[in-house]
Structure formats: C-alpha cells, structure tokens
Design a protein around this motif. Sequence first.
Motif, short mmCIF file in Angstrom:
data_model
loop_
_atom_site.label_atom_id
_atom_site.label_comp_id
_atom_site.label_asym_id
_atom_site.label_seq_id
_atom_site.Cartn_x
_atom_site.Cartn_y
_atom_site.Cartn_z
N LEU A 182 39.38 23.54 33.54
CA LEU A 182 38.09 24.23 33.47
C LEU A 182 38.00 25.35 34.50
N ARG A 183 38.45 25.08 35.72
CA ARG A 183 38.41 26.12 36.76
C ARG A 183 39.27 27.31 36.36
N LEU A 184 40.48 27.04 35.89
CA LEU A 184 41.39 28.11 35.51
C LEU A 184 40.86 28.91 34.32
N LEU A 185 40.30 28.23 33.34
CA LEU A 185 39.76 28.93 32.17
C LEU A 185 38.54 29.76 32.53
N GLN A 186 37.75 29.33 33.51
CA GLN A 186 36.62 30.15 33.96
C GLN A 186 37.12 31.43 34.63
N GLN A 187 38.23 31.34 35.33
CA GLN A 187 38.79 32.52 36.00
C GLN A 187 39.38 33.50 34.99
N ASP A 188 40.03 32.96 33.94
CA ASP A 188 40.69 33.81 32.96
C ASP A 188 40.72 33.11 31.61
N ASN A 196 27.29 36.32 36.35
CA ASN A 196 28.22 35.49 35.59
C ASN A 196 29.23 34.80 36.48
N ALA A 197 28.80 34.30 37.61
CA ALA A 197 29.72 33.59 38.51
C ALA A 197 30.19 32.30 37.86
N PRO A 198 31.43 31.91 38.11
CA PRO A 198 31.91 30.63 37.54
C PRO A 198 31.17 29.46 38.17
N LEU A 199 31.04 28.38 37.41
CA LEU A 199 30.46 27.17 37.96
C LEU A 199 31.42 26.56 38.97
N THR A 200 30.90 26.00 40.03
CA THR A 200 31.76 25.35 41.02
C THR A 200 31.61 23.84 40.90
N PHE A 201 32.73 23.17 40.94
CA PHE A 201 32.72 21.70 40.84
C PHE A 201 33.97 21.15 41.48
#
Length: 154
Positions: free
Chosen positions: A13-19, A149-154
């Motif tokens: 999820l983190r990687l897909l939010q980045q790209d 549109n900042a990515p969600l942090t988790f």
Amino acid sequence: MDESLDRIDYKLLRLLQQDGRISNADLAQQVNISAATCHRRVDRLFKKGIIHSVRALVEPSAIQLGSLVIVGVVLDRSTPESFAEFEQAVTLLPVIIDCQLVAGEFDYFLRIRVKDMADFNQLHASQLLALPGVRQIRTFFVMKEVVENAPLTF
C-alpha cells in the motif's frame, strides 16, 4: 491497523501510494515476493475495497482549472431529507471535486476547481445558489496549496 492485513500488505500500500504506475515485477521485487504472489495480493486489496482506484493526478493549471475554491454551505434545515436532496444535487455538478458533510458552523464543505474568479462567479450565480436547501454560502479562495493529495501514513 486492520488485522487482516500483514506487513507485506502495508508495504504494498505504501509503495502503490508513492507510485501507482509501478510495474508488478518492480513492486514484487521491492516487497521481496514473487510477481504472481504480488499480483494476487494487490488484486485482493482491490476486491476488499482497501484500494478503490488508481488514477493520474492532473496538473489543474494545465487544463485551465488553476483556481481552487473551498465553499462552506449551511442548509436551511437539518433533516435527513434535506441532506439527501443536497447530496444528490452536488453529485450532478462535475465541477465539485469533493463534498464533505461536517460538524460545526457549516453543514458541508465543497472543493471546486475553476479557471478564475470570473468563472467561479458565474458558477456561484447559476448553480451553487440554486442547490436545494441552501441558506448560506461562504467562499474561500485558496491562495496557496501547501499539502495536496498527501499519501496516508500507517
């Protein structure tokens, strides 16, 4: 944290939010799993509704929508029917990019992209004031977008 998600899911999820355009092969390599396993995991995240879409972020000024306006709306009645009627009406206006029901001084906040102040003035007069149940509209022209549109942090 969702108990049905493991550390690999969160990393995906983190990687897909980045790209969101990262290839499955590159994604799998960064998470250290096989491409087939990666594809199944990402597909599962879509099917569970954890990822609901992938889309391009378009530069607003490149399509003559460089002005962002936030509109606070107060309805004349606070009933489920008046909320439903207003919400149905705003979904029919493609110029509204976000609409949130909020607690406090306003009932709703709308985010709207327009070309310029004259464009917004025309929209305000012809469509916003005509929305059902509107008692008051307060307009805020955004001068600078600091975080968008900042990515969600988790």
